[in-house]
Write a protein that holds these residues in place. Structure first.
Motif, PDB file in Angstrom:
ATOM      1  N   SER A  98      55.721 -11.043 107.948  1.00 37.10           N
ATOM      2  CA  SER A  98      57.089 -10.514 107.949  1.00 37.10           C
ATOM      3  C   SER A  98      57.082  -9.070 107.461  1.00 37.10           C
ATOM      4  CB  SER A  98      58.000 -11.365 107.057  1.00 37.10           C
ATOM      5  OG  SER A  98      57.530 -11.349 105.722  1.00 37.10           O
ATOM      6  N   GLU A  99      58.154  -8.367 107.764  1.00 35.18           N
ATOM      7  CA  GLU A  99      58.267  -6.978 107.343  1.00 35.18           C
ATOM      8  C   GLU A  99      58.996  -6.898 106.009  1.00 35.18           C
ATOM      9  OE1 GLU A  99      58.507  -4.991 111.812  1.00 35.18           O
ATOM     10  OE2 GLU A  99      60.309  -5.176 110.580  1.00 35.18           O
ATOM     11  N   ALA A 100      58.649  -5.892 105.229  1.00 37.84           N
ATOM     12  CA  ALA A 100      59.294  -5.669 103.936  1.00 37.84           C
ATOM     13  C   ALA A 100      59.408  -4.169 103.705  1.00 37.84           C
ATOM     14  CB  ALA A 100      58.504  -6.323 102.810  1.00 37.84           C
ATOM     15  N   GLY A 101      60.410  -3.798 102.909  1.00 35.14           N
ATOM     16  CA  GLY A 101      60.617  -2.394 102.586  1.00 35.14           C
ATOM     17  C   GLY A 101      59.920  -2.034 101.285  1.00 35.14           C
ATOM     18  N   PHE A 102      59.452  -0.793 101.221  1.00 38.39           N
ATOM     19  CA  PHE A 102      58.714  -0.330 100.047  1.00 38.39           C
ATOM     20  C   PHE A 102      59.111   1.105  99.708  1.00 38.39           C
ATOM     21  CE2 PHE A 102      56.128  -3.700 101.759  1.00 38.39           C
ATOM     22  CZ  PHE A 102      55.657  -4.365 100.639  1.00 38.39           C
ATOM     23  N   VAL A 103      59.008   1.407  98.418  1.00 37.10           N
ATOM     24  CA  VAL A 103      59.129   2.773  97.937  1.00 37.10           C
ATOM     25  C   VAL A 103      57.779   3.153  97.343  1.00 37.10           C
ATOM     26  CG1 VAL A 103      60.253   4.332  96.309  1.00 37.10           C
ATOM     27  CG2 VAL A 103      61.598   2.595  97.486  1.00 37.10           C
ATOM     28  N   ILE A 104      57.206   4.249  97.813  1.00 41.80           N
ATOM     29  CA  ILE A 104      55.916   4.725  97.319  1.00 41.80           C
ATOM     30  C   ILE A 104      56.159   5.663  96.144  1.00 41.80           C
ATOM     31  CG2 ILE A 104      53.773   5.901  97.902  1.00 41.80           C
ATOM     32  CD1 ILE A 104      54.195   3.288  99.415  1.00 41.80           C
ATOM     33  N   CYS A 105      55.486   5.395  95.034  1.00 40.53           N
ATOM     34  CA  CYS A 105      55.621   6.212  93.826  1.00 40.53           C
ATOM     35  C   CYS A 105      54.236   6.493  93.246  1.00 40.53           C
ATOM     36  CB  CYS A 105      56.447   5.491  92.759  1.00 40.53           C
ATOM     37  SG  CYS A 105      58.093   5.032  93.241  1.00 40.53           S
ATOM     38  N   GLY A 106      54.200   7.419  92.305  1.00 38.06           N
ATOM     39  CA  GLY A 106      52.983   7.620  91.553  1.00 38.06           C
ATOM     40  C   GLY A 106      52.685   6.404  90.702  1.00 38.06           C
ATOM     41  N   ALA A 107      51.413   6.171  90.436  1.00 34.53           N
ATOM     42  CA  ALA A 107      51.015   5.041  89.601  1.00 34.53           C
ATOM     43  C   ALA A 107      51.093   5.423  88.128  1.00 34.53           C
ATOM     44  CB  ALA A 107      49.602   4.603  89.957  1.00 34.53           C
ATOM     45  N   PRO A 108      51.356   4.463  87.242  1.00 35.94           N
ATOM     46  CA  PRO A 108      51.412   4.765  85.809  1.00 35.94           C
ATOM     47  C   PRO A 108      50.061   5.261  85.290  1.00 35.94           C
ATOM     48  CG  PRO A 108      52.347   2.592  86.282  1.00 35.94           C
ATOM     49  CD  PRO A 108      51.661   3.049  87.528  1.00 35.94           C
ATOM     50  N   PRO A 109      50.093   6.154  84.287  1.00 36.59           N
ATOM     51  CA  PRO A 109      48.831   6.662  83.728  1.00 36.59           C
ATOM     52  C   PRO A 109      48.130   5.658  82.828  1.00 36.59           C
ATOM     53  CG  PRO A 109      50.681   7.557  82.506  1.00 36.59           C
ATOM     54  CD  PRO A 109      51.269   6.779  83.649  1.00 36.59           C
ATOM     55  N   GLY A 110      48.830   4.599  82.426  1.00 36.43           N
ATOM     56  CA  GLY A 110      48.251   3.616  81.528  1.00 36.43           C
ATOM     57  C   GLY A 110      49.206   2.451  81.357  1.00 36.43           C
ATOM     58  N   PRO A 111      48.991   1.611  80.367  1.00 35.59           N
ATOM     59  CA  PRO A 111      49.871   0.455  80.162  1.00 35.59           C
ATOM     60  C   PRO A 111      51.237   0.870  79.652  1.00 35.59           C
ATOM     61  CG  PRO A 111      48.282   0.623  78.377  1.00 35.59           C
ATOM     62  CD  PRO A 111      47.884   1.660  79.392  1.00 35.59           C
ATOM     63  N   SER A 112      52.184  -0.049  79.745  1.00 37.75           N
ATOM     64  CA  SER A 112      53.531   0.224  79.247  1.00 37.75           C
ATOM     65  C   SER A 112      53.545   0.145  77.726  1.00 37.75           C
ATOM     66  CB  SER A 112      54.530  -0.774  79.830  1.00 37.75           C
ATOM     67  OG  SER A 112      54.366  -2.047  79.223  1.00 37.75           O
ATOM     68  N   LEU A 113      54.582   0.709  77.137  1.00 36.15           N
ATOM     69  CA  LEU A 113      54.712   0.690  75.684  1.00 36.15           C
ATOM     70  C   LEU A 113      54.958  -0.723  75.166  1.00 36.15           C
ATOM     71  CD1 LEU A 113      56.861   3.891  75.019  1.00 36.15           C
ATOM     72  CD2 LEU A 113      54.388   3.660  75.376  1.00 36.15           C
ATOM     73  N   ALA A 114      55.407  -1.615  76.049  1.00 31.50           N
ATOM     74  CA  ALA A 114      55.652  -2.999  75.628  1.00 31.50           C
ATOM     75  C   ALA A 114      54.384  -3.842  75.656  1.00 31.50           C
ATOM     76  CB  ALA A 114      56.708  -3.631  76.526  1.00 31.50           C
ATOM     77  N   ALA A 115      53.307  -3.312  76.221  1.00 33.73           N
ATOM     78  CA  ALA A 115      52.088  -4.111  76.358  1.00 33.73           C
ATOM     79  C   ALA A 115      51.454  -4.418  75.010  1.00 33.73           C
ATOM     80  CB  ALA A 115      51.090  -3.382  77.256  1.00 33.73           C
ATOM     81  N   SER A 116      51.561  -3.493  74.072  1.00 32.82           N
ATOM     82  CA  SER A 116      50.970  -3.681  72.739  1.00 32.82           C
ATOM     83  C   SER A 116      51.978  -3.242  71.688  1.00 32.82           C
ATOM     84  CB  SER A 116      49.671  -2.875  72.606  1.00 32.82           C
ATOM     85  OG  SER A 116      48.727  -3.257  73.579  1.00 32.82           O
ATOM     86  N   PRO A 117      52.918  -4.106  71.320  1.00 32.94           N
ATOM     87  CA  PRO A 117      53.953  -3.713  70.353  1.00 32.94           C
ATOM     88  C   PRO A 117      53.342  -3.311  69.008  1.00 32.94           C
ATOM     89  CG  PRO A 117      54.484  -5.803  71.428  1.00 32.94           C
ATOM     90  CD  PRO A 117      53.073  -5.491  71.764  1.00 32.94           C
ATOM     91  N   ARG A 118      53.891  -2.253  68.431  1.00 32.08           N
ATOM     92  CA  ARG A 118      53.449  -1.783  67.121  1.00 32.08           C
ATOM     93  C   ARG A 118      54.531  -0.882  66.545  1.00 32.08           C
ATOM     94  NH1 ARG A 118      51.615   3.547  67.373  1.00 32.08           N
ATOM     95  NH2 ARG A 118      51.280   4.353  69.511  1.00 32.08           N
TER      96      ARG A 118
END
Length: 669
Positions: A98-118
């Motif tokens: 099936s077809e789907a719509g996408f938005v192309i963006c830059g990839a994150p430089p690293g993990p999110s701030l929520a990945a390792s709470p501190r």
């Protein structure tokens, strides 16, 4: 997702080619999902055919949650450091076929701030989070764009000590994935798809809550549901509700008081946060809200102020009717809250309601909407339990059409009542009431279009330029541009089991009308039989033939489909030989796949006039023959009558002669 590589995705007959690229250069790698990178959206690694070293991702758009066309158009050619910008958008064929719509963006430089709470220190918060985010928001503000998805799991950092990068927020309605914690109460109370673009001050608020979360090393108000969080913010104020007894660095605490101000105009602009000391020094004293001496209870929830009452009525609109009819609302506003001015404005709303019959439910809904606007001017439009901002109407409609018939019915009533205009008139100092009234009138006009091409679908496609057409005919295909409609129908025409009805249904007609700015409204109106010669087959042919001129190549399959549907229309030619010739021409033209010449056959006025003249002459000749036959029948009857009369006369004469002869013989012997 699937195991197959995106380099060799499955193909299907008549569909987009497997090698088709988004924006002519980007390919989605379905074998490489990008977990945690999409800020709540499904994400995959994307490949740039022109720059294989670029780190990219593709965010998958949900059909019921259209992408933000305004933001994408304004940012796709921008360069804003510290932000995952949209680069392109388009369609890809998934491994499932099936077809789907996408938005192309830059990839994150690293993990999110929520990945390792501190717990973050003051200097790190200011240098790595506040200043970089403020620079991004300032750049967005100059372009007239908001972010609307700032929260720890959508902010990324390459390594400790580096400036953060704000994640993407372009593949769905603004703010639709934001938890209530990160939104001001007047936004959090809205339907997630109806929060609208908002203002940059809403991003400042979300950034403030993010700073607080990082400073605490935990999520504030954890364990409370969205409704409880909103009530707490309204009751205590956002700063007090979120910070509570927590001990924060003095600089951070002072910044948060401004960032979490209840009124958006009291929040400093992003440019000011480039120098936190200057932002800290900017203090706008907000007048505290009036609190009642005695609480008003709604659904066992104590209400102490007007804003909390507005929120309670927005969630339980039937309570507004009860409070008004029992006169308790006026009593509470005057006696317990002690606000005679507010009570007087509420009385005006109640008097307007009294002009309508008691059983008028729309009048009740209008009264409740106006009461909420009076009680809390910052509140969104609230209608029958649904809250939204006017620029969020498109998002709510898109979700309602796909997933929620009850929601759609409420929005249908909202549009019919021109509720947006009524809401704007209650708060003219906070919005452009004239523009909103005109918008409401346009929406109602489109809603009232009968037959195909109108209704809520027309409004939804007009408000969501990137929303794919929801026609069941196009199931499995992503058609968000007019240029993609005819190729999709051509592919469908290769499947005989799907050619049972017209190739243009209500959604396709509304989609065409919305994207053509009404230029085909006359043709589409023919579906309802409103226009002269309103055959739906001819309306389909007319609309699609004009699209082919502008957007498409030959369409032999679709042309054959249209010939099948239009064959009964050849009965308009009365000459049998001419009718057979027209049908033969239609079939020959269908093989060439050109719709306009087929339409020309039906629109050939000279040929139709000649056929009509021939019919007229034939009917005249038949009438002449019938008249002559009638005359002959009349003459024959007259001759029979005269012959009978003469026969009678002869018989009488003969009898008289015989009688005379007998008398003479007797006399003269």
């Amino acid at each position: 997702m699937a195991e197959k590589s995106a380099e060799h995705p499955p193909t299907r007959e008549g569909g987009r080619g497997a090698a088709a690229l988004i924006g002519g250069r980007y390919q989605v790698d379905f074998a490489s999902p990008f977990a945690g990178a999409g800020g709540g959206m499904m994400a995959f690694v994307a490949r740039d055919q022109q720059n294989v070293a670029a780190g990219l991702m593709a965010l998958q758009i949900r059909p019921s949650a259209p992408a933000r066309v305004h933001a994408i158009e304004h940012l796709s050619k921008s360069a804003i450091p510290g932000l995952l910008l949209p680069l392109a958008h388009g369609v890809a064929l998934t491994p499932e076929g099936s077809e789907a719509g996408f938005v192309i963006c830059g990839a994150p430089p690293g993990p999110s701030l929520a990945a390792s709470p501190r717990v973050w220190g003051e200097r790190e918060l200011l240098e790595c989070v506040l200043r970089p985010a403020a620079m991004v928001l300032d750049a967005l503000a100059t372009r007239g764009v908001t972010h609307r998805a700032i929260r720890p799991d959508n902010i990324f950092q390459g390594s400790a000590g580096e400036p953060v990068t704000l994640g993407a927020a372009w593949a769905g309605p603004p703010g639709s994935l934001q938890p209530a914690l990160y939104e001001p109460p007047y936004v959090a109370m809205c339907h997630p798809a109806g929060r609208g673009d908002g203002v940059i001050a809403d991003d400042i608020y979300a950034l403030g809550v993010t700073l607080l979360t990082l400073a605490l090393g935990r999520t504030p108000l954890a364990g409370l549901d969205d409704a409880a969080i909103i009530r707490r913010k309204l009751d205590l104020g956002s700063y007090a509700a979120l910070v509570g007894e927590a001990r924060l660095p003095a600089m951070i605490a002072d910044l948060l008081r401004g960032m979490l101000a209840e009124d958006p105009i009291h929040r400093p602009p992003p440019q000011l946060y480039l120098d936190p000391s200057a932002a800290r020094a900017r203090r706008l004293a907000a007048r505290p809200g009036r609190r009642a001496q005695r609480a008003l209870k709604i659904a066992d929830q104590p209400i102490w102020d007007a804003r909390s009452l507005a929120y309670a009525l927005a969630r339980r609109p039937e309570e507004a009717v009860h409070l008004v009819r029992s006169h308790y609302l006026d009593h509470w506003l005057r006696r317990s809250l002690g606000d005679a001015v507010l009570a007087g404005r509420a009385d005006d709303v109640v008097r307007q309601r009294s002009e309508f019959p008691p059983e008028d439910s729309r009048a009740d809904a209008t009264m409740t909407m106006r009461l909420i606007a009076v009680l809390d001017p910052l509140a969104p439009l609230c209608w029958r339990g649904v809250a939204l901002w006017p620029d969020g109407l498109g998002g709510v409609l898109a979700e309602g059409m796909q997933e929620n018939s009850e929601l759609t019915a409420k929005i249908d009533d909202l549009v019919a009542a021109e509720a947006v205009a009524g809401w704007a008139l209650m708060r003219p100092e906070l919005c452009d009431a004239t523009a909103l009234r005109q918008t409401a009138q346009h929406h109602r006009m489109w809603q009232r279009i009968r037959g195909l091409g109108g209704g809520l679908a027309r409004i939804a496609y007009a408000l969501n330029p990137l929303q794919p057409c929801a026609s069941p005919l196009l199931a499995g295909r992503w058609v968000a541009r007019l240029a993609d409609l005819l190729p999709a129908l051509e592919a469908i025409s290769q499947q005989p089991e799907r050619r049972r009805g017209e190739p243009v249904d209500g959604h396709i007609a509304a989609f065409i009308a919305a994207h053509q700015d009404g230029r085909l409204s006359g043709d589409l109106g023919a579906f309802a039989g409103d226009a002269a010669g309103g055959e739906p087959q001819l309306a389909s042919l007319r609309a699609l033939s004009r699209l082919q001129v502008a957007h498409s190549a030959p369409l032999p399959g679709l042309a054959a489909w249209l010939v099948e549907r239009a064959e009964p229309l050849t009965e308009r030619w009365h000459n049998r030989a001419r009718r057979a010739d027209v049908l033969a021409q239609l079939r020959r033209l269908a093989q060439a796949g050109q719709l306009l010449p087929m339409l020309a056959l039906f629109d050939d006025r000279n040929a139709l006039a000649t056929d009509a003249q021939g019919l007229k002459q034939a009917l005249a000749a038949v009438a002449k023959i019938d008249a002559e036959r009638a005359a002959l029948r009349t003459a024959s009857a007259e001759r029979r009558r005269r012959a009978t009369s003469i026969g009678h006369e002869i018989a009488v004469g003969s009898g008289m002669l015989a009688l005379a002869s007998s008398v003479g013989w007797l006399v003269f012997g």
